[in-house]
Design a protein around this motif. Structure first.
Motif, PDB file in Angstrom:
ATOM      1  N   THR A 108       0.829  -1.203   0.000  1.00  0.00           N
ATOM      2  CA  THR A 108       0.000   0.000   0.000  1.00  0.00           C
ATOM      3  C   THR A 108       0.867   1.258   0.000  1.00  0.00           C
ATOM      4  N   CYS A 109       1.895   1.248   0.832  1.00  0.00           N
ATOM      5  CA  CYS A 109       2.815   2.389   0.883  1.00  0.00           C
ATOM      6  C   CYS A 109       3.491   2.593  -0.476  1.00  0.00           C
ATOM      7  N   ALA A 110       3.835   1.478  -1.136  1.00  0.00           N
ATOM      8  CA  ALA A 110       4.485   1.559  -2.446  1.00  0.00           C
ATOM      9  C   ALA A 110       3.552   2.216  -3.460  1.00  0.00           C
ATOM     10  N   ILE A 111       2.276   1.821  -3.442  1.00  0.00           N
ATOM     11  CA  ILE A 111       1.309   2.417  -4.380  1.00  0.00           C
ATOM     12  C   ILE A 111       1.173   3.916  -4.143  1.00  0.00           C
ATOM     13  N   VAL A 112       1.154   4.317  -2.872  1.00  0.00           N
ATOM     14  CA  VAL A 112       1.040   5.744  -2.537  1.00  0.00           C
ATOM     15  C   VAL A 112       2.258   6.509  -3.058  1.00  0.00           C
ATOM     16  N   VAL A 113       3.456   5.937  -2.866  1.00  0.00           N
ATOM     17  CA  VAL A 113       4.694   6.587  -3.331  1.00  0.00           C
ATOM     18  C   VAL A 113       4.701   6.682  -4.851  1.00  0.00           C
ATOM     19  N   TYR A 114       4.322   5.585  -5.534  1.00  0.00           N
ATOM     20  CA  TYR A 114       4.303   5.600  -7.005  1.00  0.00           C
ATOM     21  C   TYR A 114       3.319   6.652  -7.520  1.00  0.00           C
ATOM     22  N   ALA A 115       2.118   6.660  -6.949  1.00  0.00           N
ATOM     23  CA  ALA A 115       1.096   7.612  -7.395  1.00  0.00           C
ATOM     24  C   ALA A 115       1.541   9.047  -7.127  1.00  0.00           C
ATOM     25  N   GLY A 116       2.158   9.272  -5.966  1.00  0.00           N
ATOM     26  CA  GLY A 116       2.659  10.606  -5.644  1.00  0.00           C
ATOM     27  C   GLY A 116       3.750  11.050  -6.599  1.00  0.00           C
ATOM     28  N   SER A 117       4.628  10.130  -6.968  1.00  0.00           N
ATOM     29  CA  SER A 117       5.719  10.445  -7.902  1.00  0.00           C
ATOM     30  C   SER A 117       5.168  10.839  -9.268  1.00  0.00           C
ATOM     31  N   ILE A 118       4.208  10.077  -9.734  1.00  0.00           N
ATOM     32  CA  ILE A 118       3.586  10.387 -11.029  1.00  0.00           C
ATOM     33  C   ILE A 118       2.882  11.741 -10.966  1.00  0.00           C
ATOM     34  N   GLY A 119       2.178  11.984  -9.862  1.00  0.00           N
ATOM     35  CA  GLY A 119       1.454  13.240  -9.715  1.00  0.00           C
ATOM     36  C   GLY A 119       2.383  14.452  -9.695  1.00  0.00           C
ATOM     37  N   VAL A 120       3.469  14.367  -8.928  1.00  0.00           N
ATOM     38  CA  VAL A 120       4.423  15.479  -8.849  1.00  0.00           C
ATOM     39  C   VAL A 120       5.065  15.724 -10.206  1.00  0.00           C
ATOM     40  N   THR A 121       5.394  14.649 -10.915  1.00  0.00           N
ATOM     41  CA  THR A 121       5.992  14.783 -12.252  1.00  0.00           C
ATOM     42  C   THR A 121       5.048  15.509 -13.200  1.00  0.00           C
ATOM     43  N   LEU A 122       3.786  15.110 -13.178  1.00  0.00           N
ATOM     44  CA  LEU A 122       2.798  15.754 -14.060  1.00  0.00           C
ATOM     45  C   LEU A 122       2.621  17.234 -13.720  1.00  0.00           C
ATOM     46  N   VAL A 123       2.610  17.556 -12.425  1.00  0.00           N
ATOM     47  CA  VAL A 123       2.461  18.959 -12.007  1.00  0.00           C
ATOM     48  C   VAL A 123       3.636  19.796 -12.497  1.00  0.00           C
ATOM     49  N   LEU A 124       4.867  19.269 -12.342  1.00  0.00           N
ATOM     50  CA  LEU A 124       6.052  20.022 -12.768  1.00  0.00           C
ATOM     51  C   LEU A 124       6.095  20.187 -14.280  1.00  0.00           C
ATOM     52  N   HIS A 125       5.666  19.171 -15.003  1.00  0.00           N
ATOM     53  CA  HIS A 125       5.602  19.296 -16.469  1.00  0.00           C
ATOM     54  C   HIS A 125       4.524  20.294 -16.884  1.00  0.00           C
ATOM     55  N   ALA A 126       3.416  20.303 -16.163  1.00  0.00           N
ATOM     56  CA  ALA A 126       2.355  21.280 -16.469  1.00  0.00           C
ATOM     57  C   ALA A 126       2.861  22.705 -16.243  1.00  0.00           C
ATOM     58  N   LEU A 127       3.610  22.910 -15.179  1.00  0.00           N
ATOM     59  CA  LEU A 127       4.203  24.223 -14.919  1.00  0.00           C
ATOM     60  C   LEU A 127       5.161  24.633 -16.034  1.00  0.00           C
ATOM     61  N   GLU A 128       5.928  23.665 -16.527  1.00  0.00           N
ATOM     62  CA  GLU A 128       6.910  23.925 -17.585  1.00  0.00           C
ATOM     63  C   GLU A 128       6.251  24.517 -18.822  1.00  0.00           C
TER      64      GLU A 128
END
Length: 500
Positions: free
Chosen positions: A430-450
């Protein structure tokens, strides 16, 4: 997949990024560098490949890779000369770009990928996972579908698959050598497979100097193997065998330059240029991520930075070196390769963003060996691709990048579903899924800002730096995690041996 990526632009296509020398000469990119090396090695004698002559302008993509790359370029040049003579014509072919030549150059990369990397991956997967078809399947899937390698070799345009393929073959023979030794009653710890594996690694090093990232692990693993013998003369004999293998392999690869001290030094000078600086462009390592705050390049001289980076790299690998000397097993060897290459990427001098491909190879080979690495592999693979975003964007490879990013997410969930045999707790998953989802989310946010918000005029690279800081943070945490896991694995192994 490789063919689809190869349809997109390559590095420097049309010189769209405007790279121009002071005299007005267009510089293009890595594609032109590889083509130019074919041109130079095809028409000039070997003694002139690494030195400035009337026919060899070192300021225009001068050859700066080891001799096996030069001989490989000559072979490719001969092929291109048969198929398309103007593409490698001396002087006149600079900046040569046609649709047909692009197809031919891309095909050459694909063929060597199949011949060296594919066969190497199948060989090492078979050696490591003889009794587990599922683990072998995951290992091959991660290696052959490595998004970063596909984007760099078949998009950006390089031949990293040859260097990595030779390393994979080397690992396969060294693992086989360890198994043969366990079955053998001979006092010698070094088998013929070990010597062949050492020679193949030397070939990898003679193809691309970045294979040095693996050299500390190779050295301490083989030295640890030699020290397993209880007789001093056997240890000396094993070390002498390996030493002779290395010397002979390097002498063959560096011929004819090895016949002259001056020529040898000139090759080494070209291979290891210090003047380029601590890092190039934006790299997801310690120096680049901390540069905005600590300003390394302005506070220290080049020689000071070389010394500082050398000590930092050594410190980053010392724990793995100790483990390999005391417990030179196949798993510790692979973890040592991972630790060594990651330490070099994070702390070495003159690091490129593409260098992250080298820690990925041992990590993909280890993915199904324990819980920690099974969880770390998808996360590290994801951020390895993200760390190359500035380079790929500049090359016009945004679409393949996004597709490969999606592929890395698919691999995340595939591996997550394959770790059932590792008896992972529900909480950990469960912790792994949360970390993976968070990583994908942060990446998408930073790319959107770009692409949506213009950075402040004072900090034009703010969005890219945020990406690099995030990726560097993941890389540093990964290095610490791997070292702790390696020490823990060694302790468990020692306890098991005592009990038995």
């Amino acid at each position: 997949l490789r063919c689809l990526v190869s349809m997109f632009p390559y590095s420097g296509q049309g010189n769209k990024d405007g790279r121009v020398r002071e005299d007005g000469t267009k510089m293009y990119g890595d594609y032109e560098a590889q083509r130019h090396w074919m041109e130079i090695t095809l028409h000039l004698p070997a003694q002139d490949w690494y030195r400035e002559t009337r026919d060899n302008d070192l300021m225009y993509w001068g050859l700066d890779y080891p001799p096996l790359t030069a001989w490989h370029s000559k072979l490719c040049g001969m092929i291109m000369h048969m198929l398309d003579p103007p593409s490698v014509e001396l002087y006149k072919s600079r900046g040569y770009e046609t649709a047909a030549s692009k197809i031919r150059m891309r095909t050459i990369v694909l063929l060597f990928d199949l011949l060296v990397f594919y066969t190497g991956m199948f060989s090492v997967a078979r050696s490591l996972y003889k009794h587990s078809s599922s683990s072998k399947r995951v290992c091959l899937l991660l290696g052959l579908l490595s998004p970063g390698l596909i984007l760099i070799d078949h998009g950006h345009f390089q031949f990293n698959s040859i260097c990595l393929g030779l390393t994979a073959w080397s690992i396969a023979f060294l693992v086989s050598g360890e198994e043969k030794k366990r079955r053998s009653k001979s006092g010698s710890q070094i088998t013929s497979d070990d010597m062949l594996g050492s020679a193949l690694f030397c070939c990898s090093l003679c193809f691309k100097q970045i294979a040095l990232y693996y050299s500390p692990a190779m050295f301490f693993y083989l030295l640890g193997r030699c020290l397993q013998s209880k007789r001093l003369h056997t240890i000396a004999f094993d070390i002498a065998k390996l030493g002779a293998t290395v010397i002979v392999t390097f002498a063959i690869c560096f011929f004819p330059w090895v016949l002259s001290v001056e020529s040898t030094l000139q090759v080494i000078h070209r291979i290891f240029p210090i003047k380029r600086g601590l890092f190039e462009d934006k790299v997801a390592n310690f120096w680049c991520a901390s540069a905005p705050l600590l300003r390394w390049k302005t506070r220290f001289s080049s020689n000071q930075l070389v010394t500082l980076s050398m000590f930092a790299t050594i410190l980053g690998f010392i724990p793995a070196a100790i483990v390999l000397l005391r417990s030179p097993t196949s798993k510790n060897f692979l973890m040592g390769l991972l630790t060594s290459s990651l330490a070099f990427f994070l702390f070495a001098y003159q690091v490129h963003e593409k260098s992250i491909l080298f820690p990925l190879l041992p990590l993909h080979l280890l993915a199904m060996s324990d819980q920690v690495l099974a969880l770390l592999t998808p996360l590290f693979t994801h951020f390895a691709i993200v760390g190359m975003f500035p380079l790929l964007l500049r090359d016009g490879l945004l679409q393949p990048y996004l597709v490969m990013l999606a592929l890395s997410w698919m691999l995340i969930f595939y591996i997550h579903n394959q770790v059932q045999p590792l008896q992972m707790s529900r909480l950990m998953k469960t912790c792994a899924i949360v970390v993976y989802a968070g990583s994908i989310g942060v990446t998408l946010v930073l790319h959107a800002l770009e692409f949506s918000i213009k950075p402040p005029q004072r900090y034009p690279d703010l969005h890219v730096l945020l990406l690099m800081i995030m990726c560097a943070g993941v890389n540093i945490v990964s290095l610490v995690t791997i070292q702790i896991s390696m020490l823990f694995h060694r302790t468990k192994t020692a306890e098991a041996l005592k009990q038995s």
